[in-house]
Design a protein around this motif. Structure first.
Motif, short mmCIF file in Angstrom:
data_model
loop_
_atom_site.label_atom_id
_atom_site.label_comp_id
_atom_site.label_asym_id
_atom_site.label_seq_id
_atom_site.Cartn_x
_atom_site.Cartn_y
_atom_site.Cartn_z
N SER A 4 0.83 -1.21 0.00
CA SER A 4 0.00 0.00 0.00
C SER A 4 0.86 1.25 0.00
O SER A 4 0.54 2.25 -0.64
CB SER A 4 -0.89 0.03 1.24
N PHE A 6 1.69 2.52 -3.31
CA PHE A 6 0.59 3.18 -4.02
C PHE A 6 0.28 4.55 -3.43
O PHE A 6 -0.06 5.48 -4.14
CB PHE A 6 -0.64 2.28 -4.03
N GLN A 11 -8.53 -2.78 -10.07
CA GLN A 11 -7.14 -3.21 -10.19
C GLN A 11 -6.55 -2.61 -11.44
O GLN A 11 -6.93 -2.99 -12.55
CB GLN A 11 -7.11 -4.74 -10.37
N HIS A 39 -1.45 -2.79 -9.94
CA HIS A 39 -2.11 -3.63 -8.94
C HIS A 39 -2.07 -5.08 -9.36
O HIS A 39 -1.82 -5.98 -8.57
CB HIS A 39 -3.59 -3.23 -8.80
N ALA A 58 -5.33 -5.23 -4.83
CA ALA A 58 -6.46 -4.51 -5.40
C ALA A 58 -6.93 -3.42 -4.47
O ALA A 58 -6.64 -3.42 -3.28
CB ALA A 58 -7.62 -5.48 -5.67
N GLU A 59 -7.66 -2.46 -5.09
CA GLU A 59 -8.29 -1.41 -4.32
C GLU A 59 -9.73 -1.84 -4.09
O GLU A 59 -10.43 -2.19 -5.04
CB GLU A 59 -8.29 -0.16 -5.19
N SER A 111 -7.21 0.55 0.30
CA SER A 111 -6.27 0.63 -0.81
C SER A 111 -4.85 0.45 -0.26
O SER A 111 -4.38 1.32 0.46
CB SER A 111 -6.39 1.99 -1.49
N VAL A 112 -4.21 -0.64 -0.51
CA VAL A 112 -4.62 -1.79 -1.29
C VAL A 112 -4.59 -3.03 -0.40
O VAL A 112 -3.91 -3.03 0.62
CB VAL A 112 -3.67 -2.02 -2.48
#
Lengths: 196, 506
Positions: free
Chosen positions: B16, B19, B101, B105, B111-112, B128-129
């Motif tokens: 995470s 991201f 995704q 991802h 995935a979110e 997320s995520v």
């Protein structure tokens, strides 16, 4: 509102409208006001809306004339333009003030509400008329509101909230405060059992 | 600085962090470039940017404090380190669980996940995520409560409906595919004119933003002067550019359609629908059947030509601030489907709601006049302008416009209809492209009657049925215009009575 009713809540999908809630309610005698007669608003509503309109357009008019006077005093506005704009302003505000006096009285005859054991209804509007009907089982929560002017005229507004979108806040203005509170208490007792 | 992880709590996937940093870097990129570009010579702007670094670091680490756990009937989400927050989301209020995704991802197998609750104002939970396993867990837990409580409470009322619901065997939780899109379907969606227009608008806006048109005019002028025959050159160039533009847009639209709808699959798993789609960014939306507030069957004229239609559903979830395609959960329920299959898909949403088969009733006798007046009011000023500014050409355009309006109004009046069925209310609208909107008795929140002065003269009323949903949204609620007053009042009394006698569950 999101309390312990979870198992019940997560239950079968309401593929058919389940009449269970209505059956429960039918056994209880409906309160005296849920008799389905159309009621008009309290007379105090006329004075309260009149006051609101007069104050609004009065302030607007005062601001407008102040603006014109300052512009004239600073020499940004010639005399003819000042007089012309002043006349237009006076005319518009005058008509608006006159309408503020008469409109509530006209609208009063067109506004009202009605309470039935399973629904509440209200209607209003003189040119564009609107009538809304809310099933009591859809009421999420209710407020009774009363501003200082309303208090002075002895009226209150009952606001009914549903989970809906466009009609999620339905207001019943011009109610006697005691009745507004009674209706609210009744709605709370009706919806607490089966709303989400 | 991680808060203690209780044994039953979950936390975000370690990547995470990556991201979060990417998201912030992206949002800071433009201001940073601006600062560097504008602030040459003056050092203070660059230093000002440094001011944001601790805030960013704090936010990134705050993200690491997100924890959630599954209680008996609610999801509990904790976040924060100095300012702590704890959010309780009852499973009964969860509208959809969405997964998104993008390519990165997918490469990292994370995935979110977004959990939407009812009411547009309520903040939704965004994870997320997380790992794909964690997504499966969220999905199962969020909807498990319903399935378990089912037998106990299903006894009295829903029993009858239960029998019709599905053939034996389908009630098990094995996913069952309802709809897949063929490449032809995706092409049809791509060349759909409505879609092309939207893209055209975007392309035009972008081009204008970058000053494309001014440049082009300048170049064209100088080229025209060089070519010897300026007028012919300009005409040819314009035609060429228009043709190339349309072809380019078509290709772009096709490509966008493939990116959006590749691998589209609508499946049912027990009481929950799942919609998967996407070529690069993969999206999965999870829509519980009982949370569907309204259904729309669209027949855009273009899809009608090829014997296809479209089905949307709407749930109460979704933030209106989000992009159109995401709003209310189910805009992509069945984006293109053969007309013969519409009834089957509707029956999956609720048994017996075949709108094509409903008992459709026309509006009042004077309604056609209202459609005509409504259309002419819009088009006559345009026609007048055309005549004033374009003279004879304008007159031809005006005649065409008016003729088209009359034709459209007549079709609109013929198509407009409504149907009251045991399950709810349906309304049909449209001239060349038509749509049927339907909602269910147990989802009705309120019924309004509207009347403007023109309505009053004709004895007409507009009936509008209000259902739960995001605060602003496009066209899924059921309203009937130009209905004779007495019929409208009876209909309202009937609907509100039926709604009052039913239970509403989000």
């Amino acid at each position: 509102m999101t309390d312990s009713s979870a198992p019940d809540d997560a239950a079968a999908l309401p593929l058919d409208p389940a009449p269970s809630g209505a059956a429960e309610r039918a056994t209880a005698t409906p309160p005296h006001f849920a008799d389905g007669t159309a009621r008009s608003l309290e007379r105090g509503w006329i004075a309260a809306s009149r006051f609101g309109g007069l104050v609004f357009f009065g302030i607007l008019g005062a601001l407008g004339s102040a603006f014109l006077l300052v512009a004239f005093a600073l020499g940004k506005l010639g005399l003819p333009a000042f007089l012309g704009a002043g006349l237009v302003l006076a005319g518009v505000v005058g008509v608006a003030l006159l309408l503020s006096v008469f409109w509530p009285k006209w609208e009063y005859g067109r506004a009202g509400y009605r309470i039935l054991p399973d629904r509440i209804e209200s209607w209003n509007g003189l040119v564009f008329r609107r009538a809304v009907s809310v099933p009591i089982s859809r009421v999420q929560y209710t407020d009774v509101k009363q501003g200082p002017i309303q208090r002075h005229h002895g009226i209150a507004t009952l606001a009914v909230h549903t989970a809906g979108t466009m009609s999620s806040d339905i207001e019943f203005p011009g109610l006697p405060p005691a009745l507004a509170n009674e209706i609210r208490d009744w709605l709370v007792s009706q919806t607490g059992s089966d709303a989400v | 600085m991680r808060s203690e992880l209780a044994p039953n709590e979950r936390c975000l996937h370690p990547v995470s962090l990556v991201f979060r940093v990417i998201a912030h870097a992206r949002s800071l990129l433009l201001p940073a470039v601006a600062v560097l570009y504008l602030g040459r010579g003056e050092g203070w702007q660059a230093w000002a940017a440094l001011f944001f670094v601790p805030i960013l670091a704090f936010d990134v680490f705050r993200y690491r404090t997100l924890r959630w756990r599954y209680d008996a009937d609610e999801l509990v989400v904790r976040q924060g380190w100095i300012w702590k927050s704890e959010r309780h989301v009852p499973y009964a209020r969860i509208q959809n669980v969405d997964l998104k995704q993008n390519v990165l991802h997918r490469a990292l197998k994370v995935a979110e996940v977004r959990i939407e609750t009812a009411g547009g104002a309520e903040p939704e939970v965004s994870l997320s995520v997380v790992s794909l396993a964690a997504y499966e867990e969220v999905r199962e837990r969020a909807f498990a409560g319903r399935a378990q409580a089912r037998p106990a409470a299903a006894l009295p009322s829903a029993g009858a409906a239960e029998d019709v619901r599905s053939e034996p065997g389908t009630s098990s939780s094995a996913p069952e595919t309802i709809l897949e899109l063929s490449p032809l379907d995706i092409v049809l969606l791509g060349v759909h004119p409505g879609r092309g227009l939207a893209l055209l608008a975007i392309a035009w806006g972008t081009a204008r933003e970058f000053g494309f048109f001014e440049d082009w005019e300048k170049h064209a002028e100088s080229a025209a002067q060089d070519s010897g025959n300026p007028e012919a050159f300009l005409k040819a160039a314009t035609v060429l550019i228009v043709v190339a533009g349309v072809a380019g847009l078509m290709l772009l639209s096709l490509a966008a359609s493939f990116v959006e709808y590749w691998n589209f699959r609508l499946e049912a798993e027990g009481e929950v629908f799942r919609v998967r789609r996407g070529l690069l960014t993969r999206q999965v939306q999870t829509i519980p059947r009982g949370r569907i507030q309204a259904v729309t069957v669209e027949h855009p004229w273009f899809l009608g030509l090829v014997g296809r239609a479209r089905v949307h559903v709407r749930t109460a979830g979704g933030n209106p601030a989000r992009e159109e395609g995401q709003r209310g959960g189910g805009r992509h329920f069945a984006p293109i489907v053969r007309r013969e299959r519409v009834a089957e898909i509707l029956a999956r949403i609720r048994p017996g709601i075949d709108v094509a088969d409903a008992d459709w009733r026309p509006l009042g006798r004077t309604a056609p006049r209202r459609f005509l007046v409504g259309g002419l009011v819009q088009v006559l000023p345009l026609a007048a302008l055309a005549i004033v500014f374009l003279a004879w050409y304008g007159a031809a355009i005006a005649i065409g416009l008016v003729a088209f309006t009359v034709l459209a109004a007549r079709r609109r009046a013929r198509r407009a209809a409504w149907a009251r069925a045991p399950w709810g209310l349906a309304a049909r609208e449209g001239a060349f492209s038509t749509a049927e909107h339907a909602t269910f008795v147990d989802k009705i929140q309120a019924v309004d009657l509207f009347e403007n002065p023109l309505d009053r003269r004709h004895g007409h009323v507009t009936v509008r049925v209000d259902t739960a949903g995001p605060l602003s949204r496009g066209g899924s609620d059921v309203s009937i215009h130009y209905l004779p007053r007495e019929i409208a009042e009876d209909l309202r009394a009937d609907l509100v009575g039926a709604a009052a006698a039913s239970r509403f569950r989000w």
